[in-house]
Design a protein around this motif. Structure first.
Motif, PDB file in Angstrom:
ATOM      1  N   GLU A  79      22.588  34.982  64.531  1.00  0.00           N
ATOM      2  CA  GLU A  79      22.265  34.910  63.163  1.00  0.00           C
ATOM      3  C   GLU A  79      21.436  35.875  62.709  1.00  0.00           C
ATOM      4  OE1 GLU A  79      21.030  30.908  62.171  1.00  0.00           O
ATOM      5  OE2 GLU A  79      22.830  29.948  62.990  1.00  0.00           O
ATOM      6  N   TYR A  80      21.056  36.167  61.303  1.00  0.00           N
ATOM      7  CA  TYR A  80      20.563  37.224  60.837  1.00  0.00           C
ATOM      8  C   TYR A  80      18.952  37.474  60.763  1.00  0.00           C
ATOM      9  CZ  TYR A  80      19.811  34.389  56.855  1.00  0.00           C
ATOM     10  OH  TYR A  80      19.208  33.194  56.060  1.00  0.00           O
TER      11      TYR A  80
ATOM     12  N   ARG B 212      28.848  38.790  66.025  1.00  0.00           N
ATOM     13  CA  ARG B 212      28.115  38.419  64.669  1.00  0.00           C
ATOM     14  C   ARG B 212      26.911  38.953  64.788  1.00  0.00           C
ATOM     15  NH1 ARG B 212      28.295  32.988  65.106  1.00  0.00           N
ATOM     16  NH2 ARG B 212      30.436  33.234  63.845  1.00  0.00           N
ATOM     17  N   MET B 213      26.281  39.118  65.866  1.00  0.00           N
ATOM     18  CA  MET B 213      24.935  39.621  66.066  1.00  0.00           C
ATOM     19  C   MET B 213      24.698  41.111  65.579  1.00  0.00           C
ATOM     20  SD  MET B 213      23.089  42.016  68.188  1.00  0.00           S
ATOM     21  CE  MET B 213      23.881  41.797  69.823  1.00  0.00           C
TER      22      MET B 213
ATOM     23  N   SER C 168      27.240  42.691  63.950  1.00  0.00           N
ATOM     24  CA  SER C 168      27.449  42.707  62.437  1.00  0.00           C
ATOM     25  C   SER C 168      26.338  42.704  61.674  1.00  0.00           C
ATOM     26  CB  SER C 168      28.488  41.757  61.965  1.00  0.00           C
ATOM     27  OG  SER C 168      28.902  41.803  60.805  1.00  0.00           O
ATOM     28  N   TYR C 169      25.222  41.631  62.025  1.00  0.00           N
ATOM     29  CA  TYR C 169      23.986  41.533  61.319  1.00  0.00           C
ATOM     30  C   TYR C 169      23.255  42.978  61.509  1.00  0.00           C
ATOM     31  CZ  TYR C 169      24.968  36.772  59.574  1.00  0.00           C
ATOM     32  OH  TYR C 169      25.802  35.504  59.056  1.00  0.00           O
ATOM     33  N   TRP C 170      23.127  43.255  62.540  1.00  0.00           N
ATOM     34  CA  TRP C 170      22.271  44.551  62.950  1.00  0.00           C
ATOM     35  C   TRP C 170      22.864  45.697  62.032  1.00  0.00           C
ATOM     36  CZ3 TRP C 170      24.867  48.793  65.499  1.00  0.00           C
ATOM     37  CH2 TRP C 170      24.205  50.062  65.592  1.00  0.00           C
TER      38      TRP C 170
ATOM     39  N   CYS D  88      24.800  45.610  59.369  1.00  0.00           N
ATOM     40  CA  CYS D  88      24.409  45.328  57.681  1.00  0.00           C
ATOM     41  C   CYS D  88      22.875  45.492  57.196  1.00  0.00           C
ATOM     42  CB  CYS D  88      25.040  43.856  57.412  1.00  0.00           C
ATOM     43  SG  CYS D  88      24.875  43.480  55.739  1.00  0.00           S
ATOM     44  N   TYR D  89      22.080  44.689  58.188  1.00  0.00           N
ATOM     45  CA  TYR D  89      20.532  44.749  57.726  1.00  0.00           C
ATOM     46  C   TYR D  89      19.441  45.358  58.367  1.00  0.00           C
ATOM     47  CZ  TYR D  89      22.518  40.299  55.510  1.00  0.00           C
ATOM     48  OH  TYR D  89      23.283  39.617  54.662  1.00  0.00           O
ATOM     49  N   TYR D  90      19.932  45.764  59.676  1.00  0.00           N
ATOM     50  CA  TYR D  90      18.702  46.237  60.469  1.00  0.00           C
ATOM     51  C   TYR D  90      19.217  47.730  61.353  1.00  0.00           C
ATOM     52  CZ  TYR D  90      17.146  41.699  60.197  1.00  0.00           C
ATOM     53  OH  TYR D  90      16.770  40.447  59.846  1.00  0.00           O
TER      54      TYR D  90
END
Length: 185
Positions: free
Chosen positions: A112-113, A150-151, A153-155, A157-159
């Motif tokens: 998760e994000y 998913r991890m 992808s969140y990295w 997109c956000y990090y």
């Protein structure tokens, strides 16, 4: 929205406790579960169905009516809460429980994000039982791959701007450790 039954998310030997938890939640009329999405995993010889997201307020009152085991089960379910602060708080409650049926609730949070949740997991990795996590990962390879993707992808997109090198991002370090667990036992 109808509540998914808690006993679907836990092994059969916990059925009585999970059914009692269902009754208490029903009496309090507090919880809704996203029924259109759920997580199917294998724990030992059993297939479990974990809610993807739980929506409700006032969940703290339910703990007053629960046994110790029911309280742990409820905390597991609340790791699926819609509020990231609630998920993190409940994660902290279950991290010290070394049971195979806890693993999918902890593991799901790593995809998760909320970076603070990943940091909490990383801080506790030395206390994780490699046998429990390794077996879960080996038994759920597709789920492992999806959660890792998913991890990432969140990295991305956000990090990614903050952590340009994957080794600098907590999620990559956590998954590297999980891969070690899956190979070591």
């Amino acid at each position: 929205m109808k509540m998914q039954r808690a006993n679907q998310a836990f092994p059969a030997f916990l059925k009585q406790e999970a059914e009692a938890l269902d009754q208490i939640i029903d009496q309090l009329r507090q919880a809704r579960v996203a029924m259109h999405r759920f997580i199917e995993v294998r724990v030992g010889e059993e297939e479990l169905v974990i809610p993807y997201r739980i929506y409700h307020q006032g969940y703290e009152d339910a703990f007053d009516h629960l046994t110790e085991t029911q309280s742990i089960l409820y905390s597991c379910l609340l790791t699926r809460h819609h509020d990231g602060h609630v998920r993190q708080g409940q994660l902290e409650r279950i991290l010290s429980v070394h049971e195979p049926w806890i693993v999918p609730f902890v593991f799901q949070l790593t995809g998760e994000y909320v970076i603070q949740i990943l940091e909490t997991v990383e801080a506790h990795l030395p206390k994780f039982d490699p046998v429990l996590y390794g077996r879960f990962i080996r038994d759920n390879q597709a789920y492992f791959q999806t959660t890792q993707a998913r991890m990432i992808s969140y990295w991305d997109c956000y990090y990614r701007r903050l952590y340009k090198h994957p080794s600098d991002y907590v999620g990559f370090r956590v998954f590297a450790k999980f891969r070690e667990f899956s190979k070591s036992c």
